[in-house]
Design an enzyme around this catalytic site. Sequence first.
Site, PDB file in Angstrom:
ATOM      1  N   HIS A  17       0.850  -1.184   0.000  1.00 42.63           N
ATOM      2  CA  HIS A  17       0.000   0.000   0.000  1.00 42.63           C
ATOM      3  C   HIS A  17       0.890   1.240   0.000  1.00 42.63           C
ATOM      4  O   HIS A  17       2.108   1.155   0.149  1.00 42.63           O
ATOM      5  CB  HIS A  17      -0.973   0.010   1.193  1.00 42.63           C
ATOM      6  CG  HIS A  17      -0.350   0.312   2.521  1.00 42.63           C
ATOM      7  ND1 HIS A  17      -1.051   0.880   3.555  1.00 42.63           N
ATOM      8  CD2 HIS A  17       0.894   0.130   3.010  1.00 42.63           C
ATOM      9  CE1 HIS A  17      -0.271   1.024   4.608  1.00 42.63           C
ATOM     10  NE2 HIS A  17       0.910   0.574   4.307  1.00 42.63           N
ATOM     11  N   CYS A  26       6.030   6.541   3.965  1.00 45.92           N
ATOM     12  CA  CYS A  26       4.840   5.718   3.714  1.00 45.92           C
ATOM     13  C   CYS A  26       4.027   6.202   2.509  1.00 45.92           C
ATOM     14  O   CYS A  26       3.080   5.537   2.097  1.00 45.92           O
ATOM     15  CB  CYS A  26       3.967   5.655   4.960  1.00 45.92           C
ATOM     16  SG  CYS A  26       4.749   4.740   6.306  1.00 45.92           S
ATOM     17  N   HIS A  30       4.992   0.346  -0.367  1.00 47.30           N
ATOM     18  CA  HIS A  30       5.727  -0.555   0.519  1.00 47.30           C
ATOM     19  C   HIS A  30       4.766  -1.646   0.970  1.00 47.30           C
ATOM     20  O   HIS A  30       3.559  -1.554   0.744  1.00 47.30           O
ATOM     21  CB  HIS A  30       6.309   0.208   1.726  1.00 47.30           C
ATOM     22  CG  HIS A  30       5.283   0.827   2.599  1.00 47.30           C
ATOM     23  ND1 HIS A  30       4.602   1.989   2.257  1.00 47.30           N
ATOM     24  CD2 HIS A  30       4.787   0.439   3.797  1.00 47.30           C
ATOM     25  CE1 HIS A  30       3.757   2.288   3.218  1.00 47.30           C
ATOM     26  NE2 HIS A  30       3.841   1.368   4.172  1.00 47.30           N
ATOM     27  N   HIS A  32       3.505  -4.893   3.846  1.00 45.99           N
ATOM     28  CA  HIS A  32       3.434  -5.397   5.215  1.00 45.99           C
ATOM     29  C   HIS A  32       2.945  -6.830   5.187  1.00 45.99           C
ATOM     30  O   HIS A  32       2.235  -7.246   4.280  1.00 45.99           O
ATOM     31  CB  HIS A  32       2.439  -4.591   6.061  1.00 45.99           C
ATOM     32  CG  HIS A  32       2.800  -3.168   6.252  1.00 45.99           C
ATOM     33  ND1 HIS A  32       3.798  -2.757   7.101  1.00 45.99           N
ATOM     34  CD2 HIS A  32       2.290  -2.040   5.705  1.00 45.99           C
ATOM     35  CE1 HIS A  32       3.881  -1.445   7.076  1.00 45.99           C
ATOM     36  NE2 HIS A  32       2.977  -0.977   6.228  1.00 45.99           N
ATOM     37  N   HIS A  70      -1.565 -10.305  -1.349  1.00 46.61           N
ATOM     38  CA  HIS A  70      -0.600 -10.089  -2.432  1.00 46.61           C
ATOM     39  C   HIS A  70      -1.113  -9.104  -3.480  1.00 46.61           C
ATOM     40  O   HIS A  70      -0.893  -9.280  -4.676  1.00 46.61           O
ATOM     41  CB  HIS A  70      -0.168 -11.419  -3.055  1.00 46.61           C
ATOM     42  CG  HIS A  70       0.764 -12.167  -2.166  1.00 46.61           C
ATOM     43  ND1 HIS A  70       0.312 -12.948  -1.122  1.00 46.61           N
ATOM     44  CD2 HIS A  70       2.110 -12.238  -2.133  1.00 46.61           C
ATOM     45  CE1 HIS A  70       1.345 -13.469  -0.495  1.00 46.61           C
ATOM     46  NE2 HIS A  70       2.447 -13.052  -1.083  1.00 46.61           N
ATOM     47  N   GLU A 115       0.009  -3.728  11.253  1.00 42.26           N
ATOM     48  CA  GLU A 115       0.939  -3.714  10.125  1.00 42.26           C
ATOM     49  C   GLU A 115       2.329  -4.131  10.556  1.00 42.26           C
ATOM     50  O   GLU A 115       3.154  -4.472   9.719  1.00 42.26           O
ATOM     51  CB  GLU A 115       0.936  -2.378   9.415  1.00 42.26           C
ATOM     52  CG  GLU A 115       1.265  -1.188  10.258  1.00 42.26           C
ATOM     53  CD  GLU A 115       1.166   0.098   9.461  1.00 42.26           C
ATOM     54  OE1 GLU A 115       2.190   0.783   9.357  1.00 42.26           O
ATOM     55  OE2 GLU A 115       0.076   0.412   8.934  1.00 42.26           O
TER      56      GLU A 115
END
EC number: 4.-.-.-
Length: 126
Positions: A17, A26, A30, A32, A70, A115
Amino acid sequence: MPGVFEVYVKTHFSAAHRLRGYPGDCARVHGHNWIIEVYVQCRKLNEIGIAIDFRDIKNAVKEVLGRMDHCDLNDLPAFKDENPTSENIAGFLYRELSRALNDGTVKISKVKVCETPGAGAIYWED
């Protein structure tokens, strides 16, 4: 006052996201390994002492997370107009799972989304 049972399942999914408008790293794409906990409440157990079969919760969670795993969460319709933050993901999962599992006997009480192992959000409705 009668007691309340609360059962939960814990699982995870992996997704990318980015946070639109965020003033830092952010804002870039990136990923998680999101940790999810789904809590379900009921006041009465069935004839064999079960609130709701864990398998039923897991199947509902698997169906919803299957649409997210994914993926780039920003590409999903649910996050077209809002950032896929832990808070918004928790709210989305709460609403989706409430539609799937709430039946007058059991109801989703809260959803926790992390996260990282030490940071996350919990969503519930009064």
